[in-house]
Design a protein around this motif. Structure first.
Motif, short mmCIF file in Angstrom:
data_model
loop_
_atom_site.label_atom_id
_atom_site.label_comp_id
_atom_site.label_asym_id
_atom_site.label_seq_id
_atom_site.Cartn_x
_atom_site.Cartn_y
_atom_site.Cartn_z
N PRO A 126 0.83 -1.17 -0.06
CA PRO A 126 0.15 -0.01 -0.07
C PRO A 126 0.58 1.46 -0.05
O PRO A 126 2.14 1.18 -0.06
N PHE A 127 0.25 2.46 -0.01
CA PHE A 127 0.98 3.59 0.21
C PHE A 127 0.70 4.08 1.79
O PHE A 127 -0.56 3.94 2.21
N LEU A 219 9.01 12.25 9.57
CA LEU A 219 7.78 12.56 8.98
C LEU A 219 6.53 12.20 9.80
O LEU A 219 6.72 11.08 10.65
N LYS A 220 5.44 12.27 9.23
CA LYS A 220 4.12 11.76 10.22
C LYS A 220 3.25 11.05 9.15
O LYS A 220 3.04 11.66 8.33
N ALA A 221 2.88 9.83 9.71
CA ALA A 221 1.96 9.15 8.93
C ALA A 221 0.58 9.49 9.17
O ALA A 221 0.13 9.32 10.52
N ARG A 229 -4.60 -2.13 8.69
CA ARG A 229 -3.54 -1.31 9.08
C ARG A 229 -2.35 -2.26 8.88
O ARG A 229 -2.33 -3.33 8.66
N LEU A 230 -1.20 -1.51 8.68
CA LEU A 230 0.28 -2.28 8.87
C LEU A 230 0.47 -2.74 10.22
O LEU A 230 0.50 -2.04 10.98
N ASP A 235 -0.80 1.83 14.74
CA ASP A 235 -1.58 3.06 15.19
C ASP A 235 -1.96 3.94 14.15
O ASP A 235 -2.59 4.77 14.42
N VAL A 236 -1.61 3.58 13.06
CA VAL A 236 -1.64 4.37 11.79
C VAL A 236 -3.08 4.06 11.19
O VAL A 236 -3.12 2.82 10.76
N PRO A 237 -4.15 4.87 11.15
CA PRO A 237 -5.36 4.15 10.72
C PRO A 237 -5.48 4.08 9.28
O PRO A 237 -4.56 4.91 8.49
N THR A 238 -6.39 3.26 8.59
CA THR A 238 -6.39 3.35 7.23
C THR A 238 -7.27 4.51 6.78
O THR A 238 -8.00 5.04 7.41
#
Length: 324
Positions: A126-127, A219-221, A229-230, A235-238
């Motif tokens: 994904p990106f 950087l912030k995702a 999610r990865l 903690d980074v949502p889709t």
């Protein structure tokens, strides 16, 4: 009548011999080196994946698989050459998602998707939607609210006009009801360099490209474009969780052959590629690149291509993206 009968018998014999010859060639495959083209310069992720697969197959085959880089025109030069190649399995090409979108973006291509036979999917990724830390929004919902409230469009760096990231951004715009300003670069690396320097606020980047900087807080995702999610960034949502239901975009890697390649050869190639991709060593190498290994049949690969064609044709038409 006897002449006609003899002629028909001769034609049937020739056809039978021809079929036998093709079958024998398939049974003996490969009896000479197999050429695997890559439509990009050496060093990129598609070139890396091609060389990993070729190296593993060459260890067990009686003949090597040789990677040949044919860069230019977003891989369309190499793809056109593949169309003209003899459909015998000895000329193949590693392609990514742009194999589909190129046919929607370039009106003067000398080939169509039906000119190729899917062989094997290898992996996808994904990106990450990543932002400079100084950019105020910390999640996708805040980004959407900011884009809707301010007069000037927010800049968004892409690896180039019509790139997969550019089209993924346009789909995000359309589904979220916003309008970002695409800034084309000559590749993902220079776009990320300007993002790190604060020259642009946002890009889509592969996890391999951006995750080290996310972990260093450079950087912030804001979100990930996959349905789940990865595991590396739980903690980074889709984007689908973050106000854009149904959003999904990725880059896939696969190997194709010219249309008309004997099914027996396609089946052999698929099984061999799947065999090496399933080894623990290859799984680890692909995972280290931020890729998810895949094992799907040529028919499933074709179904993916068909879905992608339908999905992206609407996005590209609505965004009015055209390339010469």
């Amino acid at each position: 009548m006897q002449r006609i009968a003899r002629a028909l018998a001769g034609a049937c014999l020739a056809a039978a011999l021809g079929a036998t010859s093709i079958a024998s060639a398939a049974d003996a495959f490969p009896d000479r080196p197999v050429r695997l083209m890559v439509g990009m310069a050496p060093g990129g992720s598609n070139d890396t994946v091609a060389r990993l697969v070729a190296a593993e197959l060459s260890k067990s085959w009686p003949q090597p698989m040789i990677v040949e880089n044919k860069p230019g025109a977003n891989s369309t030069i190499a793809t056109n050459e593949l169309k003209r190649a003899t459909p015998d399995g000895y000329t193949l090409m590693l392609v990514i998602s742009s194999h589909v979108t190129n046919t929607l973006l370039y009106p003067k291509l000398n080939y169509e998707l039906k000119d190729f036979a899917p062989v094997s999917l290898i992996a996808n990724t994904p990106f990450l939607l990543v932002a400079n830390p100084a950019f105020p929004p910390n999640d996708v919902k805040a980004l959407i609210a900011k884009a809707k409230s301010q007069k000037d469009a927010i800049d968004f760096g892409t690896p180039g006009q019509g790139s997969t990231q550019h089209i993924a951004m346009e789909m995000m715009d359309q589904m979220a009801g916003i309008k970002l300003n695409p800034i084309p670069y000559k590749g993902g690396a220079p776009a990320q360099s300007d993002l790190l320097a604060g020259q642009i606020p946002l890009i889509f980047a592969t996890p391999t490209q951006s995750m080290p900087f996310v972990k260093q807080n450079k950087l912030k995702a804001l979100g990930v474009t996959s349905p789940q999610r990865l595991p590396q960034l739980p903690d980074v949502p889709t984007l689908a969780e973050s106000g854009i239901p149904g959003y999904e975009a990725d880059v896939w890697f696969g190997i194709i052959a010219p249309a008309g390649t004997p099914p027996k050869v396609v089946d052999f190639l698929h099984k061999e590629i799947a065999r090496v991709v399933k080894t623990p060593e290859m799984q680890a190498k692909l995972t280290d690149l931020g890729l998810t290994p895949l094992n799907e049949s040529p028919a499933q690969f074709q179904q993916l291509i068909d879905r992608e064609q339908t999905k992206w044709s609407g996005v590209i038409k609505q965004a009015n993206i055209k390339l010469d």
